[in-house]
Design a protein around this motif. Structure first.
Motif, PDB file in Angstrom:
ATOM      1  N   ALA A 192      -5.217   2.589   2.958  1.00  0.00           N
ATOM      2  CA  ALA A 192      -4.657   3.510   1.965  1.00  0.00           C
ATOM      3  C   ALA A 192      -5.474   3.478   0.675  1.00  0.00           C
ATOM      4  O   ALA A 192      -5.747   4.522   0.079  1.00  0.00           O
ATOM      5  N   ALA A 193      -5.877   2.279   0.266  1.00  0.00           N
ATOM      6  CA  ALA A 193      -6.699   2.157  -0.948  1.00  0.00           C
ATOM      7  C   ALA A 193      -8.023   2.901  -0.772  1.00  0.00           C
ATOM      8  O   ALA A 193      -8.454   3.650  -1.657  1.00  0.00           O
ATOM      9  N   GLU A 194      -8.620   2.710   0.395  1.00  0.00           N
ATOM     10  CA  GLU A 194      -9.903   3.363   0.675  1.00  0.00           C
ATOM     11  C   GLU A 194      -9.766   4.885   0.647  1.00  0.00           C
ATOM     12  O   GLU A 194     -10.671   5.585   0.198  1.00  0.00           O
ATOM     13  N   SER A 195      -8.618   5.395   1.091  1.00  0.00           N
ATOM     14  CA  SER A 195      -8.410   6.851   1.136  1.00  0.00           C
ATOM     15  C   SER A 195      -8.397   7.491  -0.250  1.00  0.00           C
ATOM     16  O   SER A 195      -8.555   8.709  -0.362  1.00  0.00           O
ATOM     17  N   VAL A 196      -8.210   6.673  -1.280  1.00  0.00           N
ATOM     18  CA  VAL A 196      -8.256   7.189  -2.654  1.00  0.00           C
ATOM     19  C   VAL A 196      -9.395   6.546  -3.435  1.00  0.00           C
ATOM     20  O   VAL A 196      -9.340   6.405  -4.661  1.00  0.00           O
ATOM     21  N   SER A 197     -10.423   6.128  -2.702  1.00  0.00           N
ATOM     22  CA  SER A 197     -11.662   5.579  -3.271  1.00  0.00           C
ATOM     23  C   SER A 197     -11.448   4.299  -4.079  1.00  0.00           C
ATOM     24  O   SER A 197     -12.139   4.060  -5.069  1.00  0.00           O
ATOM     25  N   LEU A 198     -10.471   3.478  -3.651  1.00  0.00           N
ATOM     26  CA  LEU A 198     -10.265   2.176  -4.267  1.00  0.00           C
ATOM     27  C   LEU A 198     -10.630   1.099  -3.260  1.00  0.00           C
ATOM     28  O   LEU A 198     -10.559   1.303  -2.057  1.00  0.00           O
ATOM     29  N   SER A 199     -10.991  -0.049  -3.763  1.00  0.00           N
ATOM     30  CA  SER A 199     -11.428  -1.148  -2.913  1.00  0.00           C
ATOM     31  C   SER A 199     -10.339  -2.211  -2.800  1.00  0.00           C
ATOM     32  O   SER A 199      -9.740  -2.604  -3.803  1.00  0.00           O
ATOM     33  N   LEU A 200     -10.081  -2.646  -1.577  1.00  0.00           N
ATOM     34  CA  LEU A 200      -9.129  -3.728  -1.320  1.00  0.00           C
ATOM     35  C   LEU A 200      -9.565  -4.413  -0.037  1.00  0.00           C
ATOM     36  O   LEU A 200      -9.812  -3.741   0.966  1.00  0.00           O
ATOM     37  N   ARG A 201      -9.690  -5.742  -0.089  1.00  0.00           N
ATOM     38  CA  ARG A 201     -10.028  -6.475   1.133  1.00  0.00           C
ATOM     39  C   ARG A 201      -8.996  -6.150   2.207  1.00  0.00           C
ATOM     40  O   ARG A 201      -7.869  -5.767   1.881  1.00  0.00           O
ATOM     41  N   PRO A 202      -9.335  -6.330   3.485  1.00  0.00           N
ATOM     42  CA  PRO A 202      -8.380  -6.016   4.546  1.00  0.00           C
ATOM     43  C   PRO A 202      -7.003  -6.637   4.271  1.00  0.00           C
ATOM     44  O   PRO A 202      -6.877  -7.843   4.061  1.00  0.00           O
ATOM     45  N   THR A 203      -5.996  -5.786   4.246  1.00  0.00           N
ATOM     46  CA  THR A 203      -4.614  -6.176   3.967  1.00  0.00           C
ATOM     47  C   THR A 203      -3.707  -5.207   4.710  1.00  0.00           C
ATOM     48  O   THR A 203      -3.866  -3.992   4.570  1.00  0.00           O
ATOM     49  N   ALA A 204      -2.782  -5.752   5.497  1.00  0.00           N
ATOM     50  CA  ALA A 204      -1.869  -4.888   6.252  1.00  0.00           C
ATOM     51  C   ALA A 204      -0.509  -5.555   6.388  1.00  0.00           C
ATOM     52  O   ALA A 204      -0.403  -6.783   6.401  1.00  0.00           O
ATOM     53  N   LEU A 205       0.513  -4.721   6.502  1.00  0.00           N
ATOM     54  CA  LEU A 205       1.900  -5.171   6.542  1.00  0.00           C
ATOM     55  C   LEU A 205       2.578  -4.643   7.802  1.00  0.00           C
ATOM     56  O   LEU A 205       2.386  -3.486   8.174  1.00  0.00           O
ATOM     57  N   LEU A 206       3.366  -5.501   8.437  1.00  0.00           N
ATOM     58  CA  LEU A 206       4.189  -5.098   9.577  1.00  0.00           C
ATOM     59  C   LEU A 206       5.647  -5.255   9.170  1.00  0.00           C
ATOM     60  O   LEU A 206       6.044  -6.304   8.657  1.00  0.00           O
ATOM     61  N   VAL A 207       6.445  -4.202   9.370  1.00  0.00           N
ATOM     62  CA  VAL A 207       7.874  -4.224   9.060  1.00  0.00           C
ATOM     63  C   VAL A 207       8.620  -4.152  10.393  1.00  0.00           C
ATOM     64  O   VAL A 207       8.356  -3.258  11.199  1.00  0.00           O
ATOM     65  N   PHE A 208       9.521  -5.112  10.613  1.00  0.00           N
ATOM     66  CA  PHE A 208      10.220  -5.171  11.894  1.00  0.00           C
ATOM     67  C   PHE A 208      11.604  -5.767  11.697  1.00  0.00           C
ATOM     68  O   PHE A 208      11.842  -6.522  10.759  1.00  0.00           O
ATOM     69  N   GLY A 209      12.514  -5.403  12.577  1.00  0.00           N
ATOM     70  CA  GLY A 209      13.870  -5.913  12.425  1.00  0.00           C
ATOM     71  C   GLY A 209      14.655  -5.852  13.714  1.00  0.00           C
ATOM     72  O   GLY A 209      14.226  -5.276  14.710  1.00  0.00           O
ATOM     73  N   LYS A 210      15.825  -6.471  13.645  1.00  0.00           N
ATOM     74  CA  LYS A 210      16.755  -6.497  14.772  1.00  0.00           C
ATOM     75  C   LYS A 210      18.151  -6.538  14.164  1.00  0.00           C
ATOM     76  O   LYS A 210      18.477  -7.472  13.425  1.00  0.00           O
ATOM     77  N   PRO A 211      18.980  -5.537  14.420  1.00  0.00           N
ATOM     78  CA  PRO A 211      20.301  -5.506  13.806  1.00  0.00           C
ATOM     79  C   PRO A 211      21.128  -6.777  14.035  1.00  0.00           C
ATOM     80  O   PRO A 211      21.882  -7.182  13.151  1.00  0.00           O
ATOM     81  N   GLN A 212      20.953  -7.414  15.191  1.00  0.00           N
ATOM     82  CA  GLN A 212      21.717  -8.629  15.469  1.00  0.00           C
ATOM     83  C   GLN A 212      21.393  -9.733  14.459  1.00  0.00           C
ATOM     84  O   GLN A 212      22.232 -10.577  14.171  1.00  0.00           O
ATOM     85  N   GLY A 213      20.165  -9.742  13.940  1.00  0.00           N
ATOM     86  CA  GLY A 213      19.775 -10.759  12.974  1.00  0.00           C
ATOM     87  C   GLY A 213      19.949 -10.341  11.531  1.00  0.00           C
ATOM     88  O   GLY A 213      20.309 -11.148  10.675  1.00  0.00           O
ATOM     89  N   GLY A 214      19.691  -9.070  11.244  1.00  0.00           N
ATOM     90  CA  GLY A 214      19.744  -8.602   9.869  1.00  0.00           C
ATOM     91  C   GLY A 214      21.126  -8.232   9.366  1.00  0.00           C
ATOM     92  O   GLY A 214      21.404  -8.319   8.170  1.00  0.00           O
ATOM     93  N   THR A 215      22.001  -7.832  10.264  1.00  0.00           N
ATOM     94  CA  THR A 215      23.335  -7.409   9.836  1.00  0.00           C
ATOM     95  C   THR A 215      24.170  -8.551   9.262  1.00  0.00           C
ATOM     96  O   THR A 215      24.807  -8.367   8.206  1.00  0.00           O
ATOM     97  N   PRO A 216      24.204  -9.744   9.884  1.00  0.00           N
ATOM     98  CA  PRO A 216      25.043 -10.810   9.311  1.00  0.00           C
ATOM     99  C   PRO A 216      24.737 -11.147   7.844  1.00  0.00           C
ATOM    100  O   PRO A 216      25.676 -11.245   7.049  1.00  0.00           O
ATOM    101  N   PRO A 217      23.467 -11.272   7.426  1.00  0.00           N
ATOM    102  CA  PRO A 217      23.248 -11.502   5.988  1.00  0.00           C
ATOM    103  C   PRO A 217      23.728 -10.333   5.126  1.00  0.00           C
ATOM    104  O   PRO A 217      24.245 -10.538   4.033  1.00  0.00           O
ATOM    105  N   MET A 218      23.591  -9.107   5.646  1.00  0.00           N
ATOM    106  CA  MET A 218      24.067  -7.958   4.877  1.00  0.00           C
ATOM    107  C   MET A 218      25.588  -7.911   4.827  1.00  0.00           C
ATOM    108  O   MET A 218      26.154  -7.377   3.871  1.00  0.00           O
ATOM    109  N   GLN A 219      26.258  -8.501   5.841  1.00  0.00           N
ATOM    110  CA  GLN A 219      27.714  -8.601   5.783  1.00  0.00           C
ATOM    111  C   GLN A 219      28.138  -9.593   4.705  1.00  0.00           C
ATOM    112  O   GLN A 219      29.197  -9.436   4.102  1.00  0.00           O
ATOM    113  N   CYS A 220      27.297 -10.601   4.463  1.00  0.00           N
ATOM    114  CA  CYS A 220      27.571 -11.555   3.379  1.00  0.00           C
ATOM    115  C   CYS A 220      27.359 -10.899   2.021  1.00  0.00           C
ATOM    116  O   CYS A 220      28.136 -11.117   1.096  1.00  0.00           O
ATOM    117  N   ASP A 221      26.298 -10.111   1.906  1.00  0.00           N
ATOM    118  CA  ASP A 221      25.992  -9.397   0.662  1.00  0.00           C
ATOM    119  C   ASP A 221      25.030  -8.269   1.013  1.00  0.00           C
ATOM    120  O   ASP A 221      23.886  -8.523   1.405  1.00  0.00           O
TER     121      ASP A 221
END
Length: 124
Positions: A33-62
């Motif tokens: 994304a940085a490169e697409s706007v002519s900015l420099s950033l060393r290789p950096t990438a993010l993965l977003v993943f979830g499972k309702p069975q794991g994420g819902t209980p903490p959200m039930q707490c708050d």
């Protein structure tokens, strides 16, 4: 610490997460994304993943824990050329949101999965 490239490291996290029953929500190539706007950033990438069975209980707490969920894994190459993989420790949610003991078991389970995913993506 990973012996693989940023993208290979995230590929391994993604495969391990899918094997654990997680849904892959997004993959963000920050450096691309940085490169697409002519900015420099060393290789950096993010993965977003979830499972309702794991994420819902903490959200039930708050429900505010939804700001920090689903889980995210960030892979990056540092200035020395070393690739790293990081994830936020789910135990931080307990302190950040003042979660009570009722949320200990789901957070501990989530923490175990995070460590397993980090290990499987960076070894072997």
């Amino acid at each position: 610490k990973s012996t693989r490239s940023v993208m290979e490291t995230l590929d391994r996290v993604e495969a391990a997460a899918k094997a654990e029953g997680f849904f892959i929500i997004a993959r963000v190539d920050h450096s691309g994304a940085a490169e697409s706007v002519s900015l420099s950033l060393r290789p950096t990438a993010l993965l977003v993943f979830g499972k309702p069975q794991g994420g819902t209980p903490p959200m039930q707490c708050d429900q505010r824990t939804g700001i920090d969920l689903p889980l995210k894994a960030l892979a990056w190459k540092d200035e020395a050329g070393q690739v790293w993989l990081g994830m936020a420790d789910p135990a931080v949610l307990k302190a950040r949101y003042g979660l009570g003991a009722a949320c200990d078991a789901p957070l501990n389970a989530m923490q175990g999965v995070v460590h397993k995913l980090l290990e499987s993506a960076t070894t072997g």
